[in-house]
Design a protein around this motif. Structure first.
Motif, mmCIF file in Angstrom:
data_model
loop_
_atom_site.group_PDB
_atom_site.id
_atom_site.type_symbol
_atom_site.label_atom_id
_atom_site.label_comp_id
_atom_site.label_asym_id
_atom_site.label_seq_id
_atom_site.Cartn_x
_atom_site.Cartn_y
_atom_site.Cartn_z
ATOM 1 N N ARG A 1 36.805 55.770 43.654
ATOM 2 C CA ARG A 1 36.842 54.516 44.409
ATOM 3 C C ARG A 1 38.087 54.444 45.279
ATOM 4 N NH1 ARG A 1 34.714 49.750 40.267
ATOM 5 N NH2 ARG A 1 32.484 50.162 40.557
ATOM 6 N N ARG A 2 39.221 54.839 44.728
ATOM 7 C CA ARG A 2 40.461 54.822 45.515
ATOM 8 C C ARG A 2 40.370 55.799 46.683
ATOM 9 N NH1 ARG A 2 42.998 54.025 40.390
ATOM 10 N NH2 ARG A 2 43.235 56.270 40.119
ATOM 11 N N GLY B 1 40.724 49.577 46.906
ATOM 12 C CA GLY B 1 41.111 50.569 45.902
ATOM 13 C C GLY B 1 41.166 49.995 44.503
ATOM 14 N N ASN B 2 41.391 48.691 44.422
ATOM 15 C CA ASN B 2 41.394 47.995 43.127
ATOM 16 C C ASN B 2 40.260 46.968 43.095
ATOM 17 O OD1 ASN B 2 44.154 48.925 41.888
ATOM 18 N ND2 ASN B 2 44.598 48.376 44.015
ATOM 19 N N SER B 3 39.119 47.348 43.665
ATOM 20 C CA SER B 3 38.013 46.415 43.856
ATOM 21 C C SER B 3 37.516 45.802 42.561
ATOM 22 C CB SER B 3 36.859 47.124 44.572
ATOM 23 O OG SER B 3 36.494 48.310 43.868
ATOM 24 N N ASP B 4 37.446 46.599 41.489
ATOM 25 C CA ASP B 4 36.940 46.049 40.224
ATOM 26 C C ASP B 4 37.878 44.971 39.689
ATOM 27 O OD1 ASP B 4 38.879 47.975 39.931
ATOM 28 O OD2 ASP B 4 38.081 48.779 38.055
ATOM 29 N N ALA C 1 37.704 41.856 42.042
ATOM 30 C CA ALA C 1 36.450 41.131 41.837
ATOM 31 C C ALA C 1 36.482 40.325 40.546
ATOM 32 C CB ALA C 1 35.278 42.114 41.823
ATOM 33 N N ARG C 2 37.055 40.914 39.501
ATOM 34 C CA ARG C 2 37.154 40.179 38.237
ATOM 35 C C ARG C 2 38.107 38.993 38.359
ATOM 36 N NH1 ARG C 2 37.189 45.344 35.681
ATOM 37 N NH2 ARG C 2 39.468 45.223 35.531
ATOM 38 N N ALA C 3 39.217 39.187 39.078
ATOM 39 C CA ALA C 3 40.219 38.123 39.202
ATOM 40 C C ALA C 3 39.695 36.947 40.031
ATOM 41 C CB ALA C 3 41.496 38.679 39.830
#
Length: 226
Positions: free
Chosen positions: A53-54, A180-183, A186-188
């Motif tokens: 992903r990054r 790069g920190n999409s997961d 999205a959770r935040a």
């Protein structure tokens, strides 16, 4: 030893550069809008590990950086080559940005930024970092138009061109951090948080689109400058 007029002029010049910097960064960032691209990015990279992903986020961000920077540097030559005037581009850009902004007010990506076919194709590709994530999802017609309008407003001022390039770099860096920190992002934020951000950016983009249109009409002499 002390010239108040020189100080005043220096302050006005500094203020103009600050205003142009805020305009450049806000307009480019709102149009690239990595937060609105989050759902598509997560769908495209579903099942991928964090490293992949990054990597795709890096390719998409660098692609957007290169494409937008190229238009920023070559913008003046494109205007001259095709005989395009700044008012014409401001009005056309205002219409495009208005359409994108109205879609963003409904918390959805505009078809000018990504289409259903492109999203489906991206999900099937092994590496969609450059196309379609980098272009047109990040560096699409809206962001390219915004860069071109800003270049036209710079009026051969290399200080302002440098400001545009810096705004593009900052936007690309934020894109990499978000995607790069999409997961985690999205959770935040959650689905509701993402929709709220997109709607806020859409509202500001609609106002910016109207301002572009008004500037074009003023430059053409159709309306008087307030």
């Amino acid at each position: 030893m002390f010239n108040p007029h020189a100080v005043s002029l220096a302050g006005l010049e500094h203020s103009a550069y600050v205003q142009f910097s805020v305009l450049a960064l806000s307009s480019i960032f709102f149009l690239v809008d990595p937060f609105a691209a989050l759902p598509t990015f997560l769908a495209v990279t579903e099942g991928a590990d964090a490293a992949r992903r990054r990597k795709m986020a890096w390719k998409a961000s660098v692609t957007a950086l290169v494409v937008l920077s190229a238009f920023a540097v070559a913008g003046q030559y494109i205007f001259r080559m095709f005989g395009i005037t700044l008012p014409a581009f401001e009005i056309a850009g205002g219409i495009i940005l208005l359409l994108i902004g109205l879609d963003m007010l409904e918390a959805k990506r505009s078809p000018t930024q990504e289409s259903t076919e492109e999203t489906t194709e991206a999900a099937q590709k092994e590496d969609a970092g450059i196309v379609p994530l980098g272009i047109p999802m990040l560096a699409g017609p809206g962001s390219i138009t915004s860069v071109m309008v800003l270049v036209g407003q710079a009026q051969s001022s290399w200080q302002k061109i440098a400001i545009i390039l810096l705004a593009i770099f900052i936007t690309a860096a934020i894109c990499y951090l978000v995607l790069g920190n999409s997961d985690r992002v999205a959770r935040a934020l959650g689905d509701t948080g993402v929709r709220i951000l997109v709607r806020i950016m859409g509202l500001l983009l609609v106002a910016l689109a109207v301002q572009y249109f008004v500037n074009g009409m003023i430059d053409l002499g159709v309306i008087n400058k307030p």
